[in-house]
Structures are given as C-alpha cells and as structure tokens.
Scaffold this active site. Sequence first.
Site, PDB file in Angstrom:
ATOM      1  N   CYS A  79       0.836  -1.199   0.000  1.00  0.00           N
ATOM      2  CA  CYS A  79       0.000   0.000   0.000  1.00  0.00           C
ATOM      3  C   CYS A  79       0.876   1.257   0.000  1.00  0.00           C
ATOM      4  O   CYS A  79       1.600   1.497  -0.963  1.00  0.00           O
ATOM      5  CB  CYS A  79      -0.993  -0.033   1.161  1.00  0.00           C
ATOM      6  SG  CYS A  79      -2.331   1.196   0.986  1.00  0.00           S
ATOM      7  N   HIS A 182      -3.814  -4.541  -0.380  1.00  0.00           N
ATOM      8  CA  HIS A 182      -3.419  -5.175   0.885  1.00  0.00           C
ATOM      9  C   HIS A 182      -3.558  -6.691   0.774  1.00  0.00           C
ATOM     10  O   HIS A 182      -4.660  -7.222   0.960  1.00  0.00           O
ATOM     11  CB  HIS A 182      -4.313  -4.680   2.028  1.00  0.00           C
ATOM     12  CG  HIS A 182      -4.062  -3.283   2.444  1.00  0.00           C
ATOM     13  ND1 HIS A 182      -3.129  -2.943   3.398  1.00  0.00           N
ATOM     14  CD2 HIS A 182      -4.617  -2.120   2.023  1.00  0.00           C
ATOM     15  CE1 HIS A 182      -3.129  -1.634   3.562  1.00  0.00           C
ATOM     16  NE2 HIS A 182      -4.010  -1.111   2.732  1.00  0.00           N
ATOM     17  N   GLU A 184      -2.663  -8.821   2.907  1.00  0.00           N
ATOM     18  CA  GLU A 184      -3.010  -9.344   4.236  1.00  0.00           C
ATOM     19  C   GLU A 184      -4.501  -9.195   4.531  1.00  0.00           C
ATOM     20  O   GLU A 184      -5.002  -9.784   5.498  1.00  0.00           O
ATOM     21  CB  GLU A 184      -2.176  -8.649   5.321  1.00  0.00           C
ATOM     22  CG  GLU A 184      -2.601  -7.258   5.718  1.00  0.00           C
ATOM     23  CD  GLU A 184      -2.211  -6.148   4.750  1.00  0.00           C
ATOM     24  OE1 GLU A 184      -2.452  -4.982   5.094  1.00  0.00           O
ATOM     25  OE2 GLU A 184      -1.669  -6.440   3.661  1.00  0.00           O
TER      26      GLU A 184
END
Length: 205
Positions: A79, A182, A184
Amino acid sequence: MIAIVDYDAGNIKSVEKALILLGEDVVVTRDRETILSADGVILPGVGAFGDAMDKLNSYGLSDVLREVAAKNIPFLGICLGLQLLFESSEESPEATGLGILKGKVTRLPEVGLKIPHIGWNNLKFPHEGRLFKDIPEDTYVYFVHSYYLQAADESIVTATSEYAATIHASVEQGNVFATQFHPEKSSDMGLKMLKNFVDIANGEK
C-alpha cells in the site's frame, strides 16, 4: 525470518498476524542489523506519504531500506509502502521518497467514483510476477487508497487494476516487490501472495 519495518505504520499488526498464520518466523523491528540480517523485509504503510517519510527518516530507516534493496534481500512494500519506494508523491510534494524505483504517484482522477478507493477490485497481469504464482488472473484484492502509481518502466508492472484510472497495482524489479492493495486483507488469495513472497525470501523459488 521476515522483518516487518516498524515506523508506526497503521497496518503492521495485520501483516504480522497474516505471516504468523502462515507459520512464518516474523519480527517487527526498526533495528538496522535485524533488518539487514532478515531473509525478507516488508514495508507496510497506511497514511500520508510525507508523514511516513518523516518517520522513516527520523528513525534512520530510509538508508537501511535502500541498503536492503542494494543487498538483494527480498523486499515487499504494501500500500503506502509501495508508494514510498518511488521518488515522490503528489500527496506530499515537499517530501522525497526512497527513490528505489522510478515512477509517478498521483491522485486518482475525479471521474464520478468515490475517492478514496476502498474495496475489492480484480487484477490483470500484464507481465509475469513471482508474487502471483498459482494466482489466477481476475483475482479480487482489497484496496484502500487515494493516490496511485504510474511506473516509469511498465515492464516492472506485474498487476494492474481499473478504478478511475489504470492503477499499477503491483511491481517487481529484481528483489523488490510491491503491491498497492493489501494482500493481508485479501482473503485466501492474498495469503497465497504473502506465502509466495515468504517462499522467495526463504530461497524456495
């Protein structure tokens, strides 16, 4: 061991949890020697470009990260961490980025879509990228951003996405990888991308 760079970025904990879920040995640190001895280094980030560079500089991390890139240690920006790898951003014109990669970071254009761009978008793969091994094209991933990358060298762009513009959503140059989205927070496919990075860092690819 994967080192997550600790400079008070907002999404450090979620990246750490994802790596722990993958069974990876992970440390959150701003210690130079720990970072340079890691198998792989992750630079997360949420927030403003200028504030983030101020933090990296104040902790003495900017030169350490340039050293990571120069030493061919696998390095992943996420990001804002992607944007910081470049020279500058329209968000903070007074700030100088890490300058590891070349390109423009500009504000998403006002074309009737909500900004910041928050939500799930699909990826296209203009060039093969090691992060996307066994990831199908058109996989959806999670974005949160108002600024986007236009890489100077489009041959390093491994994923794009469309939202108000063609977003250079992921890049790969040598040992340096980065995603605007992202991983994650991108469900099982995002975890698979992180696992691909871990495998690269551990010399398995």
